[in-house]
Design a protein around this motif. Structure first.
Motif: not given
Length: 491
Positions: A274-297
């Protein structure tokens, strides 16, 4: 550094980590192999203040210089000069990470001249009003003060940024078949820095459109470029051939990534995606497959635009002002609501969509559905003028960008998505008809306060693209159309 007539040895004190402690062997060999004599007495190196842990290999060169001075080598005492670098056993200097923020910090503390490894010289030269001397070998430092002065490294930052602005992208929106509405939504998202989620069947072009997004983002400003360069320097991701970041980052993360790699942290804290994407784009493909604690974070950084991590009693705050782009299927099999192919029950679909919590849904300014692509669209030539390409879309983005630069001149915000409640009252004033419309939408769809502000900010961006001074009812209707958060009940 202090050398005493005692039993031979070398001690480094001041809470060093393993890399700093191992400098004893590197420095000892580098001095001997550079043609100098290592002291025969006791060498004590003190790293003050003693209560702060010292990390990395930046201390090799200053330790060696201190020992050489104790041996009578002619290196003048100068409180305005600093030394940074890792030593090889033969005395050559190796590249180190984090040079740009280190040199910036030295400047704030009154340092005017810095010796750095030659590979780091161009990066260090990005700091204005500093004399940067790139060093190949330990012996070059003594030579600098006698017969072979080192030529300072100089870079014209503005000229470098203009010359190296990246306009060559591997993906172009003209290669995306159909998806006219989705393209328009991504254009609006890029123009105003809005978070966007795409939902659609497999193969409809979600991932390709996300990759194309980099081709329509506004170019980096100098301040943003320096900010990003510091982040990538600390992370060890900066190329010596490209000392300055010249394009906005696009970070695509796999769903198996750990929380520390995305959010940041670890035993030796480092910036996350999220810091490496600063001033740019963070793309999460297949978003529902990510762990809940990561998404909530992600919820807190999306609001605060930074992330604070506490490790071993110390606090680290990293910038995290990124544009979140997500992609997901409408159900586990991916084909809902096409019941000829989808056999998922309503409970299965509800459970699948529920992997993304409503508070996180609410943080997306735009949620769109992508259409299935038919054979005729696939075979259709993209050469006709009806297919939006990256160039035409970027023109619309820049039109809105210039309007925002003018609007927010002298303020700490750059995009409509960053507006606070007070900013919205000032810049998103509504007429009587517009007020009635958004009031009806608010009541009918039971929007949250955040949902209301997201629609208003998106409408402001649409108005900027259309060249409207004020937000119109058409702008509000379009912004609401793009906010397709699923209902709790699935039919």
């Amino acid at each position: 550094v202090d050398v005493t007539n005692s039993l031979p040895g070398m001690s480094i004190v001041g809470l060093p980590d393993n890399a700093v402690s191992e400098a004893r062997e590197r420095v000892h060999s580098a001095i001997k192999n550079s043609g100098y004599t290592f002291p025969t007495g006791k060498v004590i190196v003190n790293l003050a203040p003693a209560d702060i842990r010292k990390e990395g290999t930046n201390y090799d060169l200053p330790i060696a210089v201190g020992i050489l001075k104790e041996q009578g080598i002619d290196i003048p005492d100068d409180n305005n000069t600093a030394f940074l670098g890792e030593l090889s056993l033969d005395g050559n200097l190796r590249k180190v990470n984090g040079i740009l923020p280190l040199v910036s910090g030295l400047k704030e503390n009154g340092i005017t001249t810095v010796f750095v490894p030659e590979e780091n010289a161009r990066e260090a030269a990005l700091v204005k009003d500093m004399v940067i001397l790139g060093v190949k070998h330990l012996a070059d430092i003594a030579g600098h003060y006698t017969e072979n002065p080192i030529k300072p490294t100089v870079i014209d930052i503005n000229e470098y940024l203009a010359r190296n602005a990246n306009t060559d992208f591997s993906h172009d929106f003209k290669d995306v078949k159909g998806q006219v509405k989705a393209k328009k939504a991504l254009e609006i998202a890029a123009a105003g820095g809005h978070n966007i989620l795409m939902s659609g069947s497999p193969g409809s072009g979600k991932t390709l459109m996300a990759k194309c997004l980099a081709s329509i983002l506004p170019p980096l400003e100098l301040k943003e470029a320096l900010e990003l360069t510091k982040i990538y320097s600390v992370s060890g991701l900066l190329s010596p051939d490209e000392p300055l970041m010249t394009k906005r980052p696009y970070r695509s993360v796999h769903h198996t990534a750990s929380s520390n790699s995305i959010i940041g942290g670890g035993s030796n804290p480092k910036p996350g995606e999220i810091t490496l994407a600063h001033r740019g784009v963070l793309f999460l493909d297949e978003m529902t497959e990510f762990k809940p604690e990561i998404l909530e974070g992600l919820r807190q950084p999306l609001e605060d635009k930074d992330i604070t991590i506490v490790r071993m009693g110390r606090t680290y705050t990293y910038p995290a002002d990124f544009m979140l782009v997500g992609a997901m299927n409408p159900c586990k099999c991916g084909y809902y609501p096409d019941r000829s192919r989808c056999n998922c029950s309503e409970q299965d679909i509800k459970r699948y969509i529920g992997k993304i919590s409503m508070p996180l849904w609410d943080r997306f300014d735009m949620c769109i559905k992508t259409d299935e692509i038919g054979y005729e669209q696939i075979r259709c030539s993209s050469d006709n003028g009806n297919v939006p390409d990256s160039e035409s879309m970027k023109q619309a983005v820049m039109r809105a960008r210039f309007a925002q630069l003018k609007r927010f001149n002298g303020m700490n915000i750059k995009y409509n998505s960053q507006m606070s409640t007070g900013d919205m009252k000032r810049f998103c004033r509504l007429g009587e008809e517009e007020e009635k419309l958004i009031k009806r939408i608010f009541a009918k769809k039971r929007l949250t306060a955040r949902g209301y502000s997201k629609i208003l900010k998106t409408a402001r961006t649409i108005a900027d693209i259309d060249g409207n001074v004020n937000i119109t009812t058409a702008n509000i209707s379009e912004a609401f159309y793009y906010r397709g958060i699923p209902e709790v009940t699935i039919h």
